[in-house]
Write an enzyme that holds these catalytic residues in place. Structure first.
Site, mmCIF file in Angstrom:
data_model
loop_
_atom_site.group_PDB
_atom_site.id
_atom_site.type_symbol
_atom_site.label_atom_id
_atom_site.label_comp_id
_atom_site.label_asym_id
_atom_site.label_seq_id
_atom_site.Cartn_x
_atom_site.Cartn_y
_atom_site.Cartn_z
ATOM 1 N N ASP A 114 0.906 -1.184 0.046
ATOM 2 C CA ASP A 114 0.016 0.430 -0.357
ATOM 3 C C ASP A 114 0.496 0.960 0.422
ATOM 4 O O ASP A 114 2.052 0.913 0.221
ATOM 5 C CB ASP A 114 -0.845 0.239 1.579
ATOM 6 C CG ASP A 114 -2.488 0.890 1.414
ATOM 7 O OD1 ASP A 114 -2.524 1.571 -0.030
ATOM 8 O OD2 ASP A 114 -2.566 1.197 2.144
ATOM 9 N N TYR B 160 -4.815 4.083 0.077
ATOM 10 C CA TYR B 160 -5.755 3.537 -0.442
ATOM 11 C C TYR B 160 -5.274 2.683 -1.556
ATOM 12 O O TYR B 160 -6.074 2.759 -2.145
ATOM 13 C CB TYR B 160 -7.748 4.014 -0.139
ATOM 14 C CG TYR B 160 -7.622 4.686 0.715
ATOM 15 C CD1 TYR B 160 -7.560 4.752 2.549
ATOM 16 C CD2 TYR B 160 -8.837 6.091 1.084
ATOM 17 C CE1 TYR B 160 -7.929 4.810 3.439
ATOM 18 C CE2 TYR B 160 -8.818 6.788 2.037
ATOM 19 C CZ TYR B 160 -8.742 6.266 3.489
ATOM 20 O OH TYR B 160 -9.019 6.327 4.362
ATOM 21 N N HIS B 161 -4.248 1.927 -1.280
ATOM 22 C CA HIS B 161 -3.474 1.589 -3.005
ATOM 23 C C HIS B 161 -3.118 0.148 -2.233
ATOM 24 O O HIS B 161 -2.108 -0.317 -2.990
ATOM 25 C CB HIS B 161 -2.543 2.604 -3.127
ATOM 26 C CG HIS B 161 -3.079 3.938 -3.911
ATOM 27 N ND1 HIS B 161 -1.593 4.938 -4.010
ATOM 28 C CD2 HIS B 161 -4.119 4.476 -4.166
ATOM 29 C CE1 HIS B 161 -2.505 5.855 -3.809
ATOM 30 N NE2 HIS B 161 -3.416 6.114 -4.399
ATOM 31 N N PRO B 162 -4.785 -0.692 -1.589
ATOM 32 C CA PRO B 162 -3.584 -1.900 -1.158
ATOM 33 C C PRO B 162 -3.838 -2.421 -2.850
ATOM 34 O O PRO B 162 -4.300 -2.779 -3.834
ATOM 35 C CB PRO B 162 -4.527 -2.126 -0.352
ATOM 36 C CG PRO B 162 -6.127 -1.462 -0.745
ATOM 37 C CD PRO B 162 -5.616 -0.659 -1.189
#
Length: 561
Positions: free
Chosen positions: A302, A476-478
Site C-alpha cells: 500500500d 488506499y492503494h492496496p
C-alpha cells in the site's frame, strides 16, 4: 467436487462469469461482451452508483465513509503505527472503488512495469502495457505525441486550477530546483505540474460510467446482484461460482472461465475459500486444498501518506466553502450545471520527485490541496490553510491477508505491516522535511502562515517518527495479494496471462496481481491491467509494443533534482 457436476442446479449460466464490477470488472465486462460472441455475467454485491454523493467529484469524502458504498474493512492493530486499526475502504457498489475513490489518474512510471517484467511478469514491460493505457483513455489536456489516448472510454482531464495556491505549489517546486512537467502521464513523470482526474463533463468518470453502463445495453451482458462465496471446481477446473442472495445459496455456471475482479482484499479471500492458497492455512479453517499456492494473500502492499498542513494568511482557501450555505450553493451549481467547485476533486496540482541521488525514477508523490482538511472531511478549527499529501512510493514493507474463518460472510484479516522496514522511516522523514523546504520557497511567501501539522515542535528524527506513527494514513492503494509471475515461482499465484497457476478456467485481473505497487494512484493501472487481461482471456494477440522512451533525469546519479 470431482464426482462430476451433473447433480448441480445452476441458477444462471454464461460463457464468462466476472466477479466484481469495479475498475477491472467493468473493463472485462465491456471487452469480453464487445464482439457479441460470448455471454458475460457480472456478479456485484453492492448497489447502485446513482446519486450525488458518488457522481459529484467534490463530494468524494462521503461515499468512502458510507457503509452503503464501502465494504468497511479495517486492519488488525498495526504494530508500527501505535497499534492503530486503520481503515481499508473498498467499493461495495457498481463501479467498485472507482465509484468511491479520489478520482486521481496516474498511470505509474515506465520503470514500474519494466520491474514487473524483470520479476517474472513476462509481457508486462512498459513497451507492452503502454498501448493498453492508450486504448483505455481519452486524454483532455495531456501532452501530444507522448502516448496519450484519444478515443478510449475513460475520460481523463484536469481541474481548472483557478486557485492561486495551485500555481504557487508548482512554482515553489521549481524554485527549490525540481523539474516541472507538462504531463506526468506522458513521457516525463518527474516534476511538478497539473494533476489529472477521471472527471468528465463535471461528473465522476468511474469505470462504471466509462465501461459498464454503455456495455449493459448489449443483450449478451447481464449484471446480477448477489454475494460471491467461492469458486466451484470440477476436479481442477473452475466451472462456476457459489453465490448468496438473501438466505439462498445458489450456483452460477461459467461455460468458459471464471474471472475474479473482486479487489486485492476480496480476490485472495475468495481464492482461499475456494481451496487455493497456503495449504496449512486452509486446513486450519477446514477448507480442502485444490491448489497449494502459498503466495495467496501475501505480498500485500500500500502507499502511506501524511498531510503537511500550513496556515494561509489570505482568505483564498476552500475553508470559506466548508459552511452549509456555501456547500448548498456549490451543490446546486453542480446539480443543475455540472460546473463550479463541485465538478473537481480539488486535487489539481501534483508532483513526483526522487528522494536521493542514485534513485533513477520518482519514489515520492505529492497531492496538493488548497485547504487544510482530513480525507474523511473533518476540517481543523484552524481556519484557512493548505496541505500536501506526501509519502514514499516504494515501501519495502509487506503484509498479508488471511481468513478469519471458513465463513464467506466474515471479513478477512488484513495486516499491512506498515513501516516494518527501517528504510521506510528514513524515506518518510525525508518526505516531511522536503515538504517544509518546498513550503518555505518565495512562491508561498504571500500566503504562508504558521505550520499547522506536524507543527513547529516536531523537528528531530524521534519527533517526526512519533508523528508518522500517530498520523500517517493509508492512501488506499492496496495491491499485490495474488502476485503475477512465472509458473515456477512458488510465491506467484497467476501467470503472465492472469491464469491461476495449478487450476484451469480461472483468472484474476485486478490490482491483486501487481507484483509490486506502481508509482501513484492505482485506478489507472487497474484499468490497464484489465484491458490487457481481456485480450488474454479472448485469446487475442497483444497490441503492438510501444517504442516510446520515458524521460529519465540526466542528473539522477548525482542529485535528487
Amino acid at each position: 467436487m470431482s464426482h462430476g457436476v451433473d447433480h448441480i442446479d445452476f441458477a444462471q449460466e454464461a460463457d464468462y462469469v466476472v466477479v466484481g464490477s469495479g475498475s477491472a470488472g467493468s473493463v472485462a465486462a465491456a471487452r469480453l461482451s464487445e464482439d457479441g460472441r460470448h455471454s458475460v455475467l457480472v456478479l456485484e454485491y453492492g448497489g447502485t452508483d446513482f446519486g450525488p454523493f458518488i457522481q459529484m467529484p467534490a463530494a468524494l469524502s462521503y461515499p468512502m465513509n458510507m457503509a452503503r458504498y464501502d465494504w468497511g474493512f479495517g486492519t488488525e492493530p498495526e504494530p508500527n503505527m501505535n497499534n492503530r486499526k486503520m481503515a481499508t475502504p473498498r467499493g461495495k457498489v457498481i463501479g467498485g472503488s472507482s465509484s468511491i475513490n479520489g478520482m486521481v489518474y496516474v498511470r505509474g512510471h515506465a520503470r514500474d512495469f519494466d520491474h514487473w517484467q524483470e520479476s517474472g511478469a513476462k509481457g508486462w514491460s512498459y513497451a507492452d502495457v503502454q498501448p493498453y493505457f492508450e486504448r483505455a483513455e481519452t486524454s483532455h489536456g495531456g501532452a501530444e505525441g507522448e502516448g496519450r489516448g484519444t478515443s478510449g472510454p475513460l475520460h481523463v482531464g484536469r481541474g481548472p486550477r483557478d486557485n492561486p495556491l495551485f500555481k504557487a505549489f508548482v512554482d515553489a517546486g521549481n524554485q527549490a530546483g525540481f523539474q516541472t512537467t507538462q504531463d506526468y502521464n506522458g513521457l516525463k513523470q518527474e516534476g511538478f505540474g497539473a494533476m489529472e482526474q477521471t472527471v468528465y463533463k463535471g461528473r465522476r468518470w468511474s469505470a462504471a460510467n466509462a465501461y459498464l453502463r454503455p456495455a449493459l445495453k448489449r443483450e449478451n451482458l447481464r449484471l446480477m446482484s448477489c454475494f460471491a462465496r467461492k469458486v466451484i471446481f470440477d476436479g481442477k477446473r473452475a466451472i462456476g461460482v457459489e453465490i448468496q442472495r438473501g438466505d439462498n445459496i445458489e450456483r452460477v455456471r461459467a461455460r468458459r472461465e471464471v474471472v475474479l475482479a473482486a479487489s486485492s482484499i476480496n480476490s485472495p479471500k475468495i481464492l482461499m475459500l475456494s481451496g487455493i492458497g497456503p495449504a496449512d492455512h486452509l486446513a486450519q479453517h477446514g477448507i480442502e486444498t485444490v491448489a497449494d499456492r502459498p503466495g495467496v494473500g501475501g505480498n500485500l502492499q500500500d502507499h502511506l501518506e501524511v498531510y503537511v498542513q500550513q496556515a494561509c494568511i489570505q482568505p483564498i482557501t476552500l475553508y470559506s466553502k466548508l459552511n452549509l450555505f456555501s456547500k448548498a450553493l456549490i451543490g446546486a451549481q453542480w446539480l443543475f450545471f455540472k460546473t463550479g467547485l463541485g465538478a473537481s476533486n480539488q486535487f489539481e496540482s501534483a508532483a513526483f520527485v526522487r528522494s536521493k541521488p542514485g534513485v533513477d525514477y520518482p519514489d515520492i508523490q505529492y497531492h496538493f490541496l488548497p485547504v487544510a482538511i482530513r480525507y474523511d472531511g473533518t476540517a481543523p478549527a484552524e481556519g484557512h490553510g493548505f496541505q500536501a499529501h506526501v509519502g514514499p512510493m516504494r515501501s519495502k514493507s509487506r503484509g498479508r491477508i488471511t481468513l478469519a474463518s471458513g465463513d464467506p460472510l466474515e471479513s478477512p484479516r488484513i495486516r499491512f505491516n506498515y513501516m516494518d522496514h527501517e528504510d521506510d522511516w528514513a524515506d518518510f522523514r525525508h518526505c516531511i522535511r522536503l515538504t517544509r523546504e518546498i513550503f518555505s520557497q518565495p512562491a508561498f511567501a504571500p500566503y504562508r502562515g504558521k505550520e499547522i501539522q506536524p507543527g513547529a515542535g516536531v523537528e528531530s528524527d524521534e519527533q517526526i517518527d512519533a508523528f508518522i506513527a500517530e498520523h500517517a494514513e493509508s492512501a488506499y492503494h492496496p495491491c499485490g495479494t495474488v502476485k503475477m509471475g512465472s509458473a515456477d515461482d512458488r510465491d506467484a499465484v497467476v501467470d503472465p496471462e492472469c491464469r491461476v497457476i495449478g487450476v484451469e478456467g480461472l483468472r484474476v485481473i485486478d490490482t491483486s496481481i501487481f507484483p509490486r505497487i506502481t508509482n501513484g494512484n492505482l485506478n489507472g493501472p487497474a484499468i490497464m491491467a484489465a484491458e490487457k487481461a481481456s485480450d488474454h482471456i479472448l485469446g487475442k494477440p497483444a497490441l503492438p509494443r510501444s517504442n516510446l522512451e520515458p524521460w529519465i533525469n540526466p542528473n539522477w546519479r548525482h542529485s535528487d533534482r
